[in-house]
Motif scaffolding. Structure first.
Motif, short mmCIF file in Angstrom:
data_model
loop_
_atom_site.label_atom_id
_atom_site.label_comp_id
_atom_site.label_asym_id
_atom_site.label_seq_id
_atom_site.Cartn_x
_atom_site.Cartn_y
_atom_site.Cartn_z
N VAL A 58 0.84 -1.20 0.00
CA VAL A 58 0.00 0.00 0.00
C VAL A 58 0.88 1.25 0.00
O VAL A 58 0.61 2.20 -0.71
N ILE A 59 1.93 1.22 0.79
CA ILE A 59 2.91 2.31 0.82
C ILE A 59 4.27 1.67 0.53
O ILE A 59 4.66 0.72 1.19
N THR A 60 4.97 2.21 -0.44
CA THR A 60 6.31 1.71 -0.73
C THR A 60 7.34 2.69 -0.17
O THR A 60 7.02 3.84 0.15
N LEU A 61 8.57 2.25 -0.07
CA LEU A 61 9.62 3.12 0.46
C LEU A 61 9.84 4.33 -0.44
O LEU A 61 10.24 5.39 0.04
N ASP A 62 9.57 4.20 -1.73
CA ASP A 62 9.75 5.33 -2.65
C ASP A 62 8.73 6.44 -2.40
O ASP A 62 8.94 7.58 -2.79
N GLU A 63 7.62 6.13 -1.75
CA GLU A 63 6.58 7.13 -1.50
C GLU A 63 6.83 7.92 -0.21
O GLU A 63 6.15 8.90 0.05
N ILE A 64 7.79 7.52 0.60
CA ILE A 64 8.10 8.23 1.83
C ILE A 64 9.05 9.37 1.48
O ILE A 64 10.15 9.13 0.98
N PRO A 65 8.67 10.62 1.71
CA PRO A 65 9.42 11.76 1.17
C PRO A 65 10.83 11.95 1.72
O PRO A 65 11.70 12.41 1.02
N PHE A 66 11.10 11.59 2.97
CA PHE A 66 12.40 11.88 3.55
C PHE A 66 13.40 10.74 3.38
O PHE A 66 14.53 10.86 3.80
N PHE A 67 13.02 9.64 2.76
CA PHE A 67 13.95 8.54 2.51
C PHE A 67 14.82 8.88 1.31
O PHE A 67 14.37 9.49 0.35
N PRO A 68 16.08 8.45 1.32
CA PRO A 68 16.95 8.73 0.17
C PRO A 68 16.51 7.93 -1.05
O PRO A 68 15.92 6.87 -0.94
N ARG A 69 16.79 8.47 -2.21
CA ARG A 69 16.42 7.82 -3.47
C ARG A 69 17.66 7.14 -4.05
O ARG A 69 18.73 7.72 -4.13
N TYR A 70 17.49 5.91 -4.45
CA TYR A 70 18.57 5.16 -5.06
C TYR A 70 18.12 4.70 -6.45
O TYR A 70 16.95 4.38 -6.66
N GLU A 71 19.05 4.64 -7.35
CA GLU A 71 18.74 4.15 -8.69
C GLU A 71 18.67 2.64 -8.64
O GLU A 71 19.43 1.98 -7.93
N ARG A 72 17.77 2.08 -9.44
CA ARG A 72 17.65 0.64 -9.51
C ARG A 72 18.81 0.10 -10.36
O ARG A 72 19.14 0.65 -11.39
N VAL A 73 19.36 -1.00 -9.91
CA VAL A 73 20.46 -1.62 -10.64
C VAL A 73 19.90 -2.67 -11.58
O VAL A 73 19.15 -3.54 -11.17
N GLN A 74 20.26 -2.57 -12.84
CA GLN A 74 19.82 -3.54 -13.84
C GLN A 74 20.77 -4.72 -13.81
O GLN A 74 21.99 -4.56 -13.79
N GLU A 75 20.21 -5.92 -13.81
CA GLU A 75 21.05 -7.10 -13.82
C GLU A 75 21.60 -7.32 -15.22
O GLU A 75 20.91 -7.13 -16.21
#
Length: 95
Positions: free
Chosen positions: A76-93
């Motif tokens: 329902v809530i993902t970590l990306d939706e929390i405003p004060f969490f740092p953003r990381y780029e997704r790593v492609q395998e």
């Protein structure tokens, strides 16, 4: 979510909610107008109504657990939706 993890989370929620609900409606013997019993602290509750508080704790804990279950299992809530969490780029395998 495994059964053991769910039970552990509910247990922790239940105890936190119990300690939040315990002070509601507590009156000392002095506040009620009666003499305190010998051997009891003057601040001891007159009638703590523990069964009612345990029932209320179980119901409120169930509601809180349902919300946390929805957040964890159904995302329902993902970590990306929390405003004060740092953003990381997704790593492609590589593949």
């Amino acid at each position: 979510m495994s059964l053991g993890f769910g039970v552990a989370i509910y247990f922790v929620i239940w105890w936190i909610v119990l300690f939040a609900i315990l002070p509601f409606g507590v009156r000392t013997s002095e506040e009620v107008g009666e003499a305190s019993n010998a051997g009891f602290a003057e601040s001891a509750p007159h009638k703590p109504k523990m069964l009612l508080k345990i029932l209320a704790t179980t119901i409120v804990s169930g509601i809180v657990f349902a919300g946390i279950y929805a957040i964890i299992v159904h995302h329902v809530i993902t970590l990306d939706e929390i405003p004060f969490f740092p953003r990381y780029e997704r790593v492609q395998e590589a593949g």
